[in-house]
Design a protein around this motif. Structure first.
Motif, short mmCIF file in Angstrom:
data_model
loop_
_atom_site.label_atom_id
_atom_site.label_comp_id
_atom_site.label_asym_id
_atom_site.label_seq_id
_atom_site.Cartn_x
_atom_site.Cartn_y
_atom_site.Cartn_z
N SER A 8 1.49 9.40 -1.97
CA SER A 8 1.65 8.10 -1.33
C SER A 8 2.79 8.17 -0.31
N VAL A 9 2.93 7.12 0.48
CA VAL A 9 4.07 7.04 1.39
C VAL A 9 5.36 7.00 0.58
N SER A 10 5.34 6.33 -0.56
CA SER A 10 6.53 6.33 -1.43
C SER A 10 6.87 7.75 -1.88
N ASN A 11 5.85 8.54 -2.21
CA ASN A 11 6.10 9.94 -2.57
C ASN A 11 6.73 10.70 -1.41
N LEU A 12 6.24 10.44 -0.21
CA LEU A 12 6.77 11.10 0.98
C LEU A 12 8.25 10.79 1.15
N VAL A 13 8.61 9.54 0.98
CA VAL A 13 10.02 9.14 1.11
C VAL A 13 10.84 9.74 -0.05
N VAL A 36 0.82 -1.22 0.00
CA VAL A 36 0.00 0.00 0.00
C VAL A 36 0.86 1.27 0.00
N SER A 37 2.16 1.11 -0.04
CA SER A 37 3.06 2.27 0.04
C SER A 37 2.93 3.20 -1.16
N GLY A 38 2.43 2.68 -2.28
CA GLY A 38 2.30 3.49 -3.48
C GLY A 38 0.92 4.08 -3.71
N LEU A 39 0.00 3.86 -2.78
CA LEU A 39 -1.36 4.39 -2.95
C LEU A 39 -1.42 5.85 -2.49
N PRO A 40 -1.94 6.74 -3.34
CA PRO A 40 -2.01 8.17 -2.99
C PRO A 40 -3.18 8.47 -2.04
N LEU A 41 -2.93 8.27 -0.76
CA LEU A 41 -3.98 8.42 0.25
C LEU A 41 -3.64 9.44 1.33
N MET A 42 -2.56 10.17 1.13
CA MET A 42 -2.07 11.11 2.14
C MET A 42 -2.08 12.53 1.54
N GLU A 43 -2.35 13.51 2.37
CA GLU A 43 -2.30 14.89 1.92
C GLU A 43 -0.93 15.18 1.33
N GLY A 44 -0.91 15.76 0.14
CA GLY A 44 0.34 16.01 -0.57
C GLY A 44 1.05 17.27 -0.14
N HIS A 45 2.18 17.52 -0.77
CA HIS A 45 2.97 18.71 -0.47
C HIS A 45 2.43 19.94 -1.20
N SER A 46 1.57 19.72 -2.19
CA SER A 46 0.89 20.82 -2.88
C SER A 46 -0.57 20.80 -2.46
N LYS A 47 -1.12 21.96 -2.24
CA LYS A 47 -2.49 22.08 -1.75
C LYS A 47 -3.47 21.35 -2.68
N GLY A 48 -4.33 20.55 -2.04
CA GLY A 48 -5.36 19.85 -2.79
C GLY A 48 -4.90 18.59 -3.51
N TYR A 65 11.71 9.34 -8.53
CA TYR A 65 11.80 8.06 -7.84
C TYR A 65 10.56 7.19 -8.00
N GLN A 66 9.72 7.50 -8.98
CA GLN A 66 8.44 6.79 -9.12
C GLN A 66 8.60 5.29 -9.41
N ASN A 67 9.70 4.89 -10.00
CA ASN A 67 9.89 3.48 -10.33
C ASN A 67 10.79 2.73 -9.35
N VAL A 68 11.11 3.38 -8.24
CA VAL A 68 11.98 2.75 -7.25
C VAL A 68 11.10 2.04 -6.21
N PRO A 69 11.33 0.75 -5.97
CA PRO A 69 10.54 0.04 -4.96
C PRO A 69 10.66 0.70 -3.58
N PHE A 70 9.59 0.61 -2.81
CA PHE A 70 9.53 1.28 -1.52
C PHE A 70 10.73 0.95 -0.62
N ALA A 71 11.06 -0.31 -0.49
CA ALA A 71 12.18 -0.69 0.39
C ALA A 71 13.49 -0.05 -0.08
N ASP A 72 13.68 0.05 -1.38
CA ASP A 72 14.89 0.69 -1.92
C ASP A 72 14.89 2.19 -1.65
N LEU A 73 13.72 2.81 -1.75
CA LEU A 73 13.61 4.24 -1.44
C LEU A 73 14.03 4.50 0.00
N VAL A 74 13.50 3.70 0.91
CA VAL A 74 13.84 3.86 2.33
C VAL A 74 15.34 3.65 2.54
#
Length: 170
Positions: A48-53, A32-44, A99-108
Motif C-alpha cells: 500500500s502507499v502506507s507501506n511505501l511510506v 485508500v492509503s492502506g490498500l495493497p494495490l502497488m507493486e511491493g519491494h519483494s518480487k510478486g 508501522y502497520q497501525n500508524v495512521p497515514f497522515a502520522d506516517l507522512v
C-alpha cells in the motif's frame, strides 16, 4: 539527477527529491492509503502507499541510527542488526509491520521529521567526513546517506505517481 559529490549537493538532492515526493503524498486519499494495490519491494508482492511510506521511514531511521552509532565511535551494523544486504525484502516487510497501525497522515509526518533530522545530521558533518573516506565497504558516508534517502524518495515518487494515475483512471 546526478549523484551528489559533496555536502551541498547531497543536501540539495534530499530536499529536492523529498519536496516532490511530499507534494504527491498530499494527493493520496487517506481512505485508500492502506490498500495493497502497488507493486511491493519483494518480487510478486503488493504493498500500500502506507507501506511505501513505512519503508522510507524505516530506512530514514536506519540512516539516523548509523550516524548516531558512528558519532559515538560504535560499530555500525549495516544494513540492520539481524539482516544482511541480500535480505532487504524481509527488512521491507519488517518496516511495514513496524508501522502497520500508524495512521497515514502520522506516517507522512514521521517521515518528514526523520528527513529533517537527517538534514541536521548532514549539516554537522564536513565534506571530508561525508565524501573522502570509505564508510560502508567501498561507499562513503555521503553516498550511503544518498542511497537511502534521495534515491528511494525518487523511486517512491515514481511508484506513487503511477499509482495515482491508475487510481484516477478507475
Amino acid at each position: 539527477m546526478s549523484i551528489p559529490q559533496n555536502k551541498d549537493e547531497l543536501l540539495n538532492a534530499i530536499e529536492t527529491a523529498f519536496s516532490k515526493l511530499a507534494e504527491d503524498l498530499r494527493k493520496v486519499p487517506a481512505d485508500v492509503s492502506g490498500l495493497p494495490l502497488m507493486e511491493g519491494h519483494s518480487k510478486g508482492e503488493l504493498m500500500s502507499v502506507s507501506n511505501l511510506v513505512a519503508y522510507l521511514l524505516g530506512w530514514n531511521r536506519l540512516v539516523l541510527k548509523w550516524l548516531e552509532r558512528d558519532e559515538k565511535g560504535e560499530p555500525v551494523d549495516f544494513p540492520e542488526t539481524g539482516f544482511k544486504w541480500n535480505e532487504l525484502g524481509e527488512l521491507a516487510k519488517k518496516f511495514y509491520s513496524d508501522y502497520q497501525n500508524v495512521p497515514f497522515a502520522d506516517l507522512v509526518d514521521r517521515l518528514c521529521q526523520a528527513k529533517n533530522r537527517i538534514i541536521v545530521e548532514i549539516s554537522k558533518r564536513n565534506n571530508r567526513k561525508l565524501y573522502e573516506k570509505e564508510w560502508c565497504g567501498k561507499w562513503t558516508m555521503g553516498r550511503m546517506i544518498q542511497l537511502n534517502t534521495s534515491s528511494p524518495y525518487s523511486n517512491a515518487r515514481n511508484r506513487l505517481r503511477k499509482w495515482l494515475k491508475n487510481l484516477a483512471a478507475q
